[in-house]
Design an enzyme around this catalytic site. Structure first.
Site, PDB file in Angstrom:
ATOM      1  N   TRP A  12      55.875  43.693  22.678  1.00 24.68           N
ATOM      2  CA  TRP A  12      56.815  44.978  22.751  1.00 24.68           C
ATOM      3  C   TRP A  12      57.841  44.778  24.087  1.00 24.68           C
ATOM      4  CZ3 TRP A  12      59.403  48.224  20.396  1.00 24.68           C
ATOM      5  CH2 TRP A  12      59.470  49.596  20.611  1.00 24.68           C
ATOM      6  N   THR A 141      57.594  53.094  16.495  1.00 20.90           N
ATOM      7  CA  THR A 141      58.117  51.956  16.890  1.00 20.90           C
ATOM      8  C   THR A 141      57.523  50.642  16.638  1.00 20.90           C
ATOM      9  OG1 THR A 141      57.723  52.231  19.313  1.00 20.90           O
ATOM     10  CG2 THR A 141      59.722  52.995  18.495  1.00 20.90           C
ATOM     11  N   LYS A 194      46.535  58.316  18.707  1.00 26.09           N
ATOM     12  CA  LYS A 194      46.553  57.902  17.381  1.00 26.09           C
ATOM     13  C   LYS A 194      46.442  56.638  16.988  1.00 26.09           C
ATOM     14  CE  LYS A 194      50.172  54.953  18.460  1.00 26.09           C
ATOM     15  NZ  LYS A 194      50.381  53.707  17.878  1.00 26.09           N
TER      16      LYS A 194
HETATM   17  N1  LIG Z   1      53.946  45.880  19.691  1.00 22.80           N
HETATM   18  C1  LIG Z   1      54.277  47.137  19.530  1.00 22.80           C
HETATM   19  O1  LIG Z   1      54.971  46.996  18.214  1.00 22.80           O
HETATM   20  C2  LIG Z   1      54.240  48.279  20.259  1.00 22.80           C
HETATM   21  C3  LIG Z   1      55.109  49.313  20.125  1.00 22.80           C
HETATM   22  C4  LIG Z   1      55.228  50.501  21.165  1.00 22.80           C
HETATM   23  C5  LIG Z   1      54.075  50.409  22.285  1.00 22.80           C
HETATM   24  N2  LIG Z   1      53.190  49.244  22.278  1.00 22.80           N
HETATM   25  C6  LIG Z   1      52.466  49.197  23.344  1.00 22.80           C
HETATM   26  O2  LIG Z   1      53.089  48.311  24.107  1.00 22.80           O
HETATM   27  C7  LIG Z   1      51.858  47.522  24.952  1.00 22.80           C
HETATM   28  C8  LIG Z   1      51.942  46.194  24.904  1.00 22.80           C
HETATM   29  O3  LIG Z   1      51.685  45.957  23.623  1.00 22.80           O
HETATM   30  P1  LIG Z   1      52.284  44.391  23.160  1.00 22.80           P
HETATM   31  O4  LIG Z   1      52.278  44.594  21.412  1.00 22.80           O
HETATM   32  O5  LIG Z   1      53.393  43.925  23.662  1.00 22.80           O
HETATM   33  O6  LIG Z   1      51.047  43.671  23.369  1.00 22.80           O
HETATM   34  P2  LIG Z   1      50.884  41.897  23.423  1.00 22.80           P
HETATM   35  O7  LIG Z   1      49.357  41.732  23.214  1.00 22.80           O
HETATM   36  O8  LIG Z   1      52.092  41.378  22.550  1.00 22.80           O
HETATM   37  O9  LIG Z   1      51.161  41.584  25.027  1.00 22.80           O
HETATM   38  C9  LIG Z   1      50.303  40.962  25.832  1.00 22.80           C
HETATM   39  C10 LIG Z   1      51.127  40.618  27.090  1.00 22.80           C
HETATM   40  O10 LIG Z   1      50.449  41.382  28.263  1.00 22.80           O
HETATM   41  C11 LIG Z   1      50.782  40.495  29.316  1.00 22.80           C
HETATM   42  N3  LIG Z   1      49.510  40.328  30.029  1.00 22.80           N
HETATM   43  C12 LIG Z   1      48.347  39.520  29.408  1.00 22.80           C
HETATM   44  N4  LIG Z   1      47.441  39.534  30.334  1.00 22.80           N
HETATM   45  C13 LIG Z   1      47.776  40.236  31.487  1.00 22.80           C
HETATM   46  C14 LIG Z   1      47.308  40.447  32.768  1.00 22.80           C
HETATM   47  N5  LIG Z   1      46.015  39.972  33.201  1.00 22.80           N
HETATM   48  N6  LIG Z   1      48.035  40.998  33.557  1.00 22.80           N
HETATM   49  C15 LIG Z   1      49.435  41.605  33.276  1.00 22.80           C
HETATM   50  N7  LIG Z   1      49.998  41.280  32.252  1.00 22.80           N
HETATM   51  C16 LIG Z   1      49.271  40.504  31.099  1.00 22.80           C
HETATM   52  C17 LIG Z   1      51.382  39.295  28.884  1.00 22.80           C
HETATM   53  O11 LIG Z   1      52.893  39.485  29.081  1.00 22.80           O
HETATM   54  C18 LIG Z   1      51.224  39.330  27.080  1.00 22.80           C
HETATM   55  O12 LIG Z   1      52.136  38.733  26.696  1.00 22.80           O
HETATM   56  C19 LIG Z   1      50.428  48.184  24.346  1.00 22.80           C
HETATM   57  O13 LIG Z   1      50.025  49.238  25.263  1.00 22.80           O
HETATM   58  C20 LIG Z   1      50.907  48.693  23.030  1.00 22.80           C
HETATM   59  O14 LIG Z   1      50.256  49.983  22.501  1.00 22.80           O
HETATM   60  C21 LIG Z   1      53.442  48.180  21.400  1.00 22.80           C
END
Ligand SMILES: NC(=O)c1ccc[n+]([C@@H]2O[C@H](COP(=O)([O-])OP(=O)(O)OC[C@H]3O[C@@H](n4cnc5c(N)ncnc54)[C@H](O)[C@@H]3O)[C@@H](O)[C@H]2O)c1
Length: 337
Positions: A12, A141, A194
């Site tokens: 994200w 999204t 959700k």
């Molecule tokens: N992926 C989507 O489509 C999407 C859309 C809307 C909201 N979100 C929300 O965004 C948030 C992130 O989701 P994502 O899909 O990017 O997850 P992801 O699993 O792709 O991202 C993980 C990231 O977290 C970071 N991370 C890992 N360990 C860490 C640590 N110890 N300390 C700090 N950072 C660390 C790193 O940058 C890693 O790449 C979630 O809460 C998710 O619900 C995601």
């Protein structure tokens, strides 16, 4: 041009950083994981966003100070379990009145705080006099689609109307339409709960059930979210908007959703811990269960779908048994709302 720091280089964070850079903003991306920053800077691609090119203009850093200092906005895009720790690391570099945008969806189990409340709480520890402007960015999204410039809508929620508007202006472009909403707690609650309903939708598919069951889970799931939200003082309209039913539809029906896929594996008979391991990334619905259960108990709100998911994930109940219990439980349904 707005100077924006993005904390978290996951799916994200990277999709939003790409969009913001492509629309003329100066973006700096930080991650706690050094190898991730190195790979993104060198390869200009993210493993979970195939085909999406990372713009040359994005700066990648492992120094959190560089992503925070002199930025008009800081976007928190780490999964919910890392929001507190990331805020703690960023706190010394966050300026008075800075706009902080949370994109993570979840609720902290110990405090029952939403993510902007976690950020606020952690900043207060560092300096009780510091005031920041908090915005929650949430809606239907999927990063995979935003990274391919597909038309998407999102909600910029804040009790500070000028901050919500500033985020709307910055994130709005021909691929992303941004709506504002003053009900920040309602928007954040939708985003957290959700994901649990999406687990249920995935379980139902894994069990081999069809569209009737999926429609029931989405509709009755929304009723549960709305009941809880109204009890804690949120606005009912939030739940019928993009951050409510919009996000619930996308998460409960899409192949991109980790919660949905994790639920499907559990429905197919895989033990929950193994299913989470197989997904290999944070499954926010699983993390949100304890906080949502506690909040519903605190306010005396009936949430039978959330309860059933909890019994399957944490109580060792077989999905089939949970469904039988759900279909026959308690007093008969009334009014079909
Ligand atoms: N992926 C989507 O489509 C999407 C859309 C809307 C909201 N979100 C929300 O965004 C948030 C992130 O989701 P994502 O899909 O990017 O997850 P992801 O699993 O792709 O991202 C993980 C990231 O977290 C970071 N991370 C890992 N360990 C860490 C640590 N110890 N300390 C700090 N950072 C660390 C790193 O940058 C890693 O790449 C979630 O809460 C998710 O619900 C995601």
């Amino acid at each position: 041009m707005v100077h924006i720091g993005v904390l978290g280089a996951g799916t994200w964070g990277t999709a939003l950083a790409r969009m913001l850079a492509n629309t003329g903003n100066q973006v700096t991306v930080w991650s706690a994981i050094e190898s991730e920053i190195r790979d993104l800077a060198a390869g200009k691609a993210h493993p979970n966003l195939p085909g999406a090119e990372i713009p040359e203009s994005i700066r990648f850093t492992t120094e959190i100070s560089e992503a925070c200092a002199e930025k008009e906005m800081i976007l928190f895009a780490v999964p919910s379990p890392y929001v507190r720790e990331t805020t703690r690391r960023a706190a010394p570099y966050i300026a008075q009145k800075q706009i902080l945008v949370d994109a993570a969806k979840g609720m902290e189990s110990g405090t029952l705080f939403t993510m902007t409340q976690v950020i606020q709480d952690e900043l207060c520890r560092e300096n009780p006099a510091k005031t920041v402007r908090l915005v929650a960015l949430s809606g239907p999204t999927h990063a995979e689609e935003v990274a391919r410039d597909m038309p998407t809508t999102i909600v910029s929620a804040s009790g500070d109307p000028a901050a919500a508007k500033a985020v709307q202006d910055t994130f709005m472009n021909t691929c992303m339409r941004v709506y504002t909403n003053p009900d920040i707690r309602g928007v954040e609650l939708c985003g957290a709960v959700k994901n649990i309903i999406a687990l249920a939708a995935g379980m139902s598919r894994g069990l081999g059930y069809g569209d009737n069951t999926k429609a029931a889970i989405i509709t009755r799931g929304l009723a549960e979210i709305t009941r809880l939200g109204c009890a804690v003082g949120c606005q009912e309209q939030t739940f019928t908007g993009l951050a409510g039913i919009g996000d619930l539809i996308v998460t409960a029906t899409s192949v991109h959703s980790r919660n949905n896929r994790c639920g499907e594996l559990i429905g197919q008979g895989m033990p929950p811990r193994k299913a989470i391991e197989k997904i290999g990334m944070v499954v926010e619905g699983i993390n949100a269960i304890p906080a949502v259960r506690k909040l519903s108990e605190l306010y005396g709100i009936e949430m039978p779908i959330v309860e059933a998911v909890d019994s399957i994930v944490n109580g060792g109940v077989a999905p089939e048994a949970a469904v039988e219990e759900l279909m026959g439980r308690g007093k008969k349904g009334e009014r079909g709302l």
